[in-house]
Scaffold this active site. Structure first.
Site, mmCIF file in Angstrom:
data_model
loop_
_atom_site.group_PDB
_atom_site.id
_atom_site.type_symbol
_atom_site.label_atom_id
_atom_site.label_comp_id
_atom_site.label_asym_id
_atom_site.label_seq_id
_atom_site.Cartn_x
_atom_site.Cartn_y
_atom_site.Cartn_z
ATOM 1 N N HIS A 1 21.320 5.846 29.990
ATOM 2 C CA HIS A 1 20.707 4.603 30.453
ATOM 3 C C HIS A 1 20.727 3.514 29.385
ATOM 4 C CE1 HIS A 1 16.645 5.145 28.556
ATOM 5 N NE2 HIS A 1 16.780 6.421 28.852
ATOM 6 N N ASP B 1 16.800 6.031 22.505
ATOM 7 C CA ASP B 1 16.484 6.334 23.908
ATOM 8 C C ASP B 1 16.806 5.089 24.730
ATOM 9 O OD1 ASP B 1 15.457 7.265 26.282
ATOM 10 O OD2 ASP B 1 13.371 7.347 25.601
ATOM 11 N N GLU C 1 15.873 2.906 33.763
ATOM 12 C CA GLU C 1 15.494 4.322 33.729
ATOM 13 C C GLU C 1 14.048 4.491 33.291
ATOM 14 O OE1 GLU C 1 15.041 8.396 31.865
ATOM 15 O OE2 GLU C 1 14.654 6.390 31.049
ATOM 16 N N ASP D 1 20.737 12.105 27.514
ATOM 17 C CA ASP D 1 19.558 11.354 27.084
ATOM 18 C C ASP D 1 19.038 11.945 25.778
ATOM 19 O OD1 ASP D 1 17.240 9.656 27.176
ATOM 20 O OD2 ASP D 1 17.239 9.761 29.360
ATOM 21 N N HIS E 1 10.241 6.630 21.893
ATOM 22 C CA HIS E 1 9.249 5.698 22.438
ATOM 23 C C HIS E 1 8.396 5.090 21.323
ATOM 24 C CE1 HIS E 1 9.395 6.503 27.002
ATOM 25 N NE2 HIS E 1 10.553 6.845 26.450
#
Length: 362
Positions: free
Chosen positions: A69, A183, A215, A238, A326
């Site tokens: 993504h 990510d 995503e 991923d 994240h």
């Protein structure tokens, strides 16, 4: 350092440093297209903006989809205060403890503006308040504007996307690579590199390298791009959780960086297709490519959408163990990129019509 390594590192730098919050992926899509278009027979987008590249092998062969993504976790401007501070909405899953005092870039119609995420200083909080993490709704972004009018003159307006700032960094151990947006720019890089390795190679199928959009906010681009492609087999590439940092117990996260890609058995969005999972493991062991198993109680990948497209698509998530996902800065190991590419190339070479039909019936 070889020329080939330089080229790959430049690709990593271009992909990770380019902004691409959910719903605002056009800039990073252009970067991915720049790298994959020369290797593809055709490139185009679906109506949400996911990039699709085709590489034809056997004309009547099955369709194999590899999806990484394009988007990264980000923010969106929702309000400009009278004093020129920005209120924001999160795009994707942020943990409030990684946000304060971090630099961000606001993508305005007049160009990028840098800012910093702030909140009320701890010096004026009560002892009880200091013990608690600051709630995201109490945070704001300081762009150095003295008023709402000045912020608007800078070009800021509600709806502008915001992304973290972190330059791509080769660490002292050159196998360790730090960047924002691993990510999932690593998935996009893997799709590009698979196309590169397949160039001039015979493969009994048609391969689709896909950079999906949105995503992080619900696997949305995977659904639209898979609907357009109608693949026979789908792989989501991923990041996954690295379990090799202090405090992480083996039962919480088993995988270690540098020991091969993770084959995801189950996550919150999908149970891996058993036949495809076993087939990939068999190929990895035959070619002595390291791999690890992984499970995730929470979260999911684009495979969570591809596997329920149409009448169902045998799907598998292959992930790269990554630290501090994240957040503003994540770290992964270059060897895992290489192993993942090797594995996917070997798997694709063996996915002929007979094998795919057997997998579908299994």
């Amino acid at each position: 350092m070889s020329t080939e390594l330089d080229v790959t590192l430049q690709m990593f730098k271009d992909l990770t440093e380019t902004p691409g919050a959910p719903g605002h992926e056009h800039a990073v899509r252009d970067v991915m297209n720049k790298y994959i278009e020369p290797l593809a027979d055709a490139t185009y987008t679906d109506n949400l903006g996911s990039l699709i590249a085709e590489k034809q092998g056997i004309e009547a062969g099955p369709k194999i989809m590899i999806a990484g993504h394009l988007d990264e976790i980000g923010l969106m401007v929702t309000q400009i205060t009278e004093k020129g501070f920005l209120r924001f909405q999160t795009l994707g899953g942020w943990w409030n403890q990684v946000m304060l005092a971090q630099r961000v870039s606001i993508l305005t119609r007049k160009g990028e503006i840098e800012g910093v995420i702030g909140s009320k200083p701890p010096h004026i909080l009560s002892l009880e308040q200091r013990k608690k993490p600051v709630d995201i709704k109490e945070m704001f972004i300081d762009i150095g504007a003295s008023s709402k009018e000045e912020a608007e003159e800078f070009g800021v307006r509600p709806g502008d996307s915001i992304v973290p700032i972190c330059p791509f960094t080769v660490m002292k151990n050159p196998k360790m690579l730090m960047a924002k947006a691993w990510d999932n720019r690593i998935g996009c890089a893997i799709a590009i590199e698979v196309f590169k390795r397949l160039k001039g190679e015979s493969h009994p199928n048609k391969v689709y390298g896909v950079g999906t959009v949105q995503e992080e906010v619900g696997l949305r681009g995977a659904q639209t791009s898979a609907h357009m492609i109608q693949p026979d087999i789908a792989f989501a590439v991923d990041v996954g959780i690295a379990g090799d940092t202090p405090g992480v117990k083996p039962e919480e996260a088993l995988s270690k960086m540098g020991q091969g890609p993770q084959i995801v058995l189950v996550d919150a969005s999908m149970i891996a297709h058993k036949g495809l999972r076993d087939f990939v493991v068999q190929v990895a062991e035959k070619h002595q490519i390291p791999y690890q198993f992984d499970t995730m109680a929470g979260g999911g990948t684009d495979a969570g959408r591809t596997h329920i497209t149409g009448n169902g698509v045998p799907s598998l998530a292959i992930t790269i163990a990554t630290r501090y996902i994240h957040s503003h800065a994540a770290i992964l190991h270059r060897d895992d990129f290489e192993y993942a590419v090797q594995l996917l190339v070997e798997v694709i070479k063996k996915l002929d019509a007979t094998t795919v039909q057997q997998l579908k019936q299994g």
